[in-house]
Write an enzyme that holds these catalytic residues in place. Sequence first.
Site, PDB file in Angstrom:
ATOM      1  N   GLN A   1       0.849  -1.187   0.000  1.00 34.87           N
ATOM      2  CA  GLN A   1       0.000   0.000   0.000  1.00 34.87           C
ATOM      3  C   GLN A   1       0.879   1.230   0.000  1.00 34.87           C
ATOM      4  OE1 GLN A   1      -3.021   0.033   2.996  1.00 34.87           O
ATOM      5  NE2 GLN A   1      -3.913   1.958   2.317  1.00 34.87           N
ATOM      6  N   GLY A   2       0.568   2.175  -0.887  1.00 35.57           N
ATOM      7  CA  GLY A   2       1.324   3.408  -0.982  1.00 35.57           C
ATOM      8  C   GLY A   2       0.434   4.621  -0.835  1.00 35.57           C
TER       9      GLY A   2
ATOM     10  N   LYS B   1      -3.875   0.833  -2.680  1.00 31.75           N
ATOM     11  CA  LYS B   1      -3.350  -0.517  -2.511  1.00 31.75           C
ATOM     12  C   LYS B   1      -2.977  -1.138  -3.857  1.00 31.75           C
ATOM     13  CE  LYS B   1      -5.826  -1.689   1.754  1.00 31.75           C
ATOM     14  NZ  LYS B   1      -6.789  -2.612   2.398  1.00 31.75           N
ATOM     15  N   VAL B   2      -2.045  -2.104  -3.789  1.00 34.40           N
ATOM     16  CA  VAL B   2      -1.647  -2.876  -4.965  1.00 34.40           C
ATOM     17  C   VAL B   2      -2.012  -4.335  -4.711  1.00 34.40           C
ATOM     18  CG1 VAL B   2       0.233  -3.542  -6.492  1.00 34.40           C
ATOM     19  CG2 VAL B   2       0.244  -1.283  -5.421  1.00 34.40           C
TER      20      VAL B   2
ATOM     21  N   LYS C   1      -2.977  -1.679  -9.334  1.00 35.35           N
ATOM     22  CA  LYS C   1      -2.956  -0.559  -8.393  1.00 35.35           C
ATOM     23  C   LYS C   1      -4.326   0.111  -8.419  1.00 35.35           C
ATOM     24  CE  LYS C   1       0.652   2.035  -8.188  1.00 35.35           C
ATOM     25  NZ  LYS C   1       1.688   3.023  -8.566  1.00 35.35           N
TER      26      LYS C   1
ATOM     27  N   ASP D   1      10.021   9.709  -4.530  1.00 37.20           N
ATOM     28  CA  ASP D   1       9.927   8.721  -3.452  1.00 37.20           C
ATOM     29  C   ASP D   1      10.810   7.522  -3.777  1.00 37.20           C
ATOM     30  OD1 ASP D   1       9.164   7.664  -1.037  1.00 37.20           O
ATOM     31  OD2 ASP D   1       7.227   6.919  -1.721  1.00 37.20           O
TER      32      ASP D   1
END
Length: 583
Positions: A268-269, A273-274, A288, A387
Amino acid sequence: MSLKMELVLTVLILACLQSFVLSDYQGDALYALKVSLKADQLADWNPNQVNPCTWSNVQCDTNSNVQHVVLPGNHITGEIPTEFGNLTSLENLDLANNSLTGEIPSTLGNLKVLQFLTLSQNLLTGTIPESLSSLPKLISLQLNSNGLSGQIPNQLYQVQKYNFTGNKLNCGINLSQPCASKNEDSGGSSKPKIGVILGIVGGCAVILLLGGFLFLCKGRHKGYRREVFVDVAGEVDRRIAFGQLKRFSWRELQLATDNFSEKNVLGQGGFGKVYKGVLSDNTKVAVKRLTDYESPGGDAAFQREVEMISVAVHRNLLRLIGFCTTTTERLLVYPFMQNLSVASCLREVKPGEPILDWPTRKRIALGTARGLEYLHEHCNPKIIHRDVKAANVLLDEGFEAVVGDFGLAQLVDVRKTNVTTQVRGTMGHIAPEYLSTGKSSERTDVFGYGIMLLELVTGQRAIDFSRLEEEDDVLLLDHVKKLEREKRLDAIVDPNLTKNYGIQEVEMMIQVALLCTQSSPEDRPAMSDVVRMLEGEGLAERWEEWQHVEVTRRQEYERLQRRFDWGEDSVYNQDAIELSGGR
């Protein structure tokens, strides 16, 4: 005997030459295209590089075979070279909306896995080569709006999508075969009345005028088109100009992920969520699911990644397979990376599982650097990741580094400074100037990359509060700096490597990491310089300069620390005062 030896040597030399030529044929074919088409804008198509997979608008498979060449609307002229027939792994050739002349080369019939051939809206003449009939996997043939003439090979009418309109070919209303397949032709089989035709034409004209007005008002400053996406059945979306991205239906992805089951969550980013998924043809994917699409950042991020996917095509960048949109959902579909991320391979190794050995870690470091270099220096506009960390570097089946999540970063025009209202990133990886001012640049990514290098060397997290128990620094960067000053390199290295590494190579990687994480962004190297340093060029000079600056900075810091030390009063030379119990 001498004659036999000469014969053997001659055979060996010829074999080597043949091997060299075979490895270079793809680059030769593509460079012949650049020369023939007079495509000056393809500046990074370098004939000195045998592998063309890093060139813009070229996409390869994991074995470095060219699969996609996508150059629509590039104002290129000239003839299509016959050498294109050598790209036997090519699946998609798109040269639409240019000014190509000459005939379609018959050698394109050698491309036995070609699925999409798009040469529409050019100035091509001559006949359609009979050899195109022998392409067994061709599902889309777009030759409309050229100057082609003569007979259309009958076999081409069996292609799922074809369009021959706007030529002088043996097809049309008065002939037995239509000039476009049903899913390309919007007209019916019966002749509509004149009034209906005029109504349709008038309505289209009004829509075009309104659309043009809105485009000029809202989008003239942009270098690429904005599209409104709606959910349709899974198919290749022809409106995406720079690549063959598949549009998935919501139901297809719902089934693939077992209704987005929590047991299929890969991570999760910041954007959602992926999920791990399996398509109907047993292809494994990562889906994603964006959760903030209603906010400007969420929906804009989705649009950016879809529209700019072809600009950032590199073997060390995660490739987007397709997307899905509904009135309530935005989803992106990627290949599934079976070895997950660098972070998981460093810190989530189960008993009995192999660890990342030192040669693999070196390869990951170099691959990640090359991917970021491409984003910074070969994309226009350049792409700032914002990131960079071990969790966002994925590993394919061969443990090659694949940088992910770059499409969700803000795209920066080279003439502007990127000032963001929201800092995106992960604590411990965020560059100090980005955290304090909100200003990010490619040097922000360089800082994050330096922290990732330290993760690779140590196997530790960028921030770890458990280090407080041993009175060490919470930040990995400060922890490594301290050990480096004390010349305790062995204490830095991941103990899981069990001494199976070269201490000089470890020292080199730490030096590169510390150069990348300097407090001033101007002092950090560009990613292209990082690549060269990892390859052994120019590190010694930079490191010597860094040491001089660091020693001076350290001395100044210690001087100030002594001056303001609360433990002693140098003016009155009094003993330190011990405070009574807690207050």
